[in-house]
Each structure stands twice: as C-alpha cells, then as structure tokens.
Design a protein around this motif. Structure first.
Motif, short mmCIF file in Angstrom:
data_model
loop_
_atom_site.label_atom_id
_atom_site.label_comp_id
_atom_site.label_asym_id
_atom_site.label_seq_id
_atom_site.Cartn_x
_atom_site.Cartn_y
_atom_site.Cartn_z
N ARG A 182 1.42 7.03 -0.01
CA ARG A 182 0.91 7.71 1.19
C ARG A 182 -0.54 8.13 1.02
O ARG A 182 -1.37 7.91 1.91
N ALA A 183 -0.86 8.73 -0.12
CA ALA A 183 -2.24 9.18 -0.37
C ALA A 183 -3.18 7.98 -0.47
O ALA A 183 -4.30 8.03 0.05
N PHE A 184 -2.74 6.91 -1.11
CA PHE A 184 -3.57 5.73 -1.26
C PHE A 184 -3.84 5.10 0.10
O PHE A 184 -4.97 4.72 0.41
N ARG A 185 -2.81 4.98 0.93
CA ARG A 185 -2.98 4.40 2.26
C ARG A 185 -3.90 5.26 3.13
O ARG A 185 -4.72 4.75 3.88
N ALA A 186 -3.76 6.58 3.02
CA ALA A 186 -4.62 7.48 3.79
C ALA A 186 -6.09 7.32 3.40
O ALA A 186 -6.98 7.41 4.24
N GLU A 187 -6.35 7.06 2.13
CA GLU A 187 -7.72 6.92 1.64
C GLU A 187 -8.31 5.54 1.92
O GLU A 187 -9.47 5.42 2.28
N THR A 188 -7.50 4.50 1.73
CA THR A 188 -8.04 3.13 1.78
C THR A 188 -7.60 2.33 3.00
O THR A 188 -8.19 1.30 3.30
N GLY A 189 -6.54 2.76 3.67
CA GLY A 189 -6.03 2.02 4.81
C GLY A 189 -5.06 0.91 4.44
O GLY A 189 -4.61 0.17 5.31
N GLN A 190 -4.75 0.77 3.17
CA GLN A 190 -3.78 -0.24 2.73
C GLN A 190 -3.00 0.28 1.54
O GLN A 190 -3.40 1.24 0.90
N ASN A 191 -1.87 -0.38 1.25
CA ASN A 191 -1.08 0.08 0.11
C ASN A 191 -1.70 -0.44 -1.19
O ASN A 191 -2.54 -1.35 -1.16
N PRO A 192 -1.32 0.12 -2.33
CA PRO A 192 -1.95 -0.25 -3.61
C PRO A 192 -1.81 -1.74 -3.96
O PRO A 192 -2.74 -2.35 -4.48
N THR A 193 -0.66 -2.34 -3.66
CA THR A 193 -0.45 -3.75 -3.97
C THR A 193 -1.39 -4.62 -3.16
O THR A 193 -2.02 -5.55 -3.69
N ALA A 194 -1.53 -4.35 -1.89
CA ALA A 194 -2.46 -5.11 -1.04
C ALA A 194 -3.89 -4.90 -1.50
O ALA A 194 -4.70 -5.84 -1.50
N TYR A 195 -4.22 -3.67 -1.91
CA TYR A 195 -5.58 -3.39 -2.41
C TYR A 195 -5.86 -4.22 -3.66
O TYR A 195 -6.94 -4.81 -3.78
N ARG A 196 -4.90 -4.29 -4.56
CA ARG A 196 -5.06 -5.06 -5.79
C ARG A 196 -5.28 -6.55 -5.46
O ARG A 196 -6.16 -7.19 -6.03
N LYS A 197 -4.50 -7.08 -4.53
CA LYS A 197 -4.64 -8.49 -4.15
C LYS A 197 -5.98 -8.77 -3.48
O LYS A 197 -6.56 -9.83 -3.67
N SER A 198 -6.48 -7.81 -2.69
CA SER A 198 -7.74 -8.01 -1.98
C SER A 198 -8.95 -7.99 -2.91
O SER A 198 -10.02 -8.47 -2.54
#
Length: 160
Positions: free
Chosen positions: A142-158
């Motif tokens: 929840r905190a990660f999505r609020a900060e970045t707009g995506q979940n941690p797994t998607a962030y890692r892939k991007s």
C-alpha cells in the motif's frame, strides 16, 4: 512621564521583534516542502532548517526508520524531546501529513533502491519489505503504491 517612556519602550520592542530581518522569528515560508534531489533522497532530508529537524534527519539518516514498529513516542524518546514538538516539526516544517508518511518515505526510498539493484534480483519483495522496516507485505504494498503508483513487483520489472 514614566508611563510614556514605558509605552515608547514597548512600541520600540514591538517594531523590532516584527521587523522582517529579525532572527527572532524564523522565515518558515522559505522552507522547501518538496525539493528535487537524487532519485532516492527522501524529501524529508532536503532543506532542513531548525535544530530539531536537523537532529531528526540525522537520526533517520542513521537508520532509525528501519526499526519495525517505530512510533513517534519511541523516536521522541531517542531525541529527548516531547512528542508534540516532534510531531510539529514533521507536520509544519517538513510538510508531512503524519508520522507514518514521514517514515514511509525513507522506507520506500530504500526499497526502490533495493528493487533496482541488479545484484538483489534474487531477493524477494517480502524480504525487502522486512529489511526496510515493514512488518508485513500488505502495508508495504500500500505504501509503495501510494508513493510510486505501482506495486513493487511491477516497479522491479520496469527498471530492468
């Protein structure tokens, strides 16, 4: 005669204390709320003005944010200041909505760096959540999505 001189002294002091160049009242309008810095520098560490804000930033920079279950009471105890003063600095001077938003900014910045690090590709998202002070995956996501707009797994892939 005595009353008139007291009145003159009081007016002089009032004019002096309210003058713009006086250091008695710091100019809080010029404190940056969200300055640009390196990608993973929490905005809380940028543009710090007061002594308490500086001490707080140093304490957080030393890793206090990694403590699982960190509370404002525990942090105020470490800094030897009343909780209400610490809360005031976090809200008014640093510009955060609340204590957890402040702490999560440090945690998410560290998580983003860990997720981008190619040498840490084998480390699970849950392990990174624990390393950064989150007690479980739900609040971390929840905190990660609020900060970045995506979940941690998607962030890692991007970032690959």
């Amino acid at each position: 005669m005595q009353a008139a001189s007291i009145l003159i002294l009081a007016l002089s002091y009032g004019l002096w204390s309210l003058s713009p160049g006086n250091a008695l009242w710091p100019d809080t309008a010029n404190i940056p709320k969200a300055a640009d810095g390196p990608a993973d520098t929490p905005r809380a560490a940028l543009g710090v003005e007061s002594n308490l804000a500086r001490r707080l930033t140093e304490e957080m920079g030393a890793g206090a944010w990694r403590t699982e279950g960190l509370t404002i009471g525990a942090l105020s105890g470490q800094l030897s200041v009343p909780e209400h003063r610490l809360r005031g600095v976090i809200n008014r001077e640093l510009g955060f909505r609340n204590f957890s938003t402040y702490v999560n900014e440090y945690r998410i910045a560290a998580a983003k760096a860990a997720l981008r690090d190619p040498s840490r590709q084998g480390v699970t998202v849950l392990e990174i959540a624990y390393e950064t002070g989150f007690a479980s995956l739900g609040p971390f996501n929840r905190a990660f999505r609020a900060e970045t707009g995506q979940n941690p797994t998607a962030y890692r892939k991007s970032t690959d």
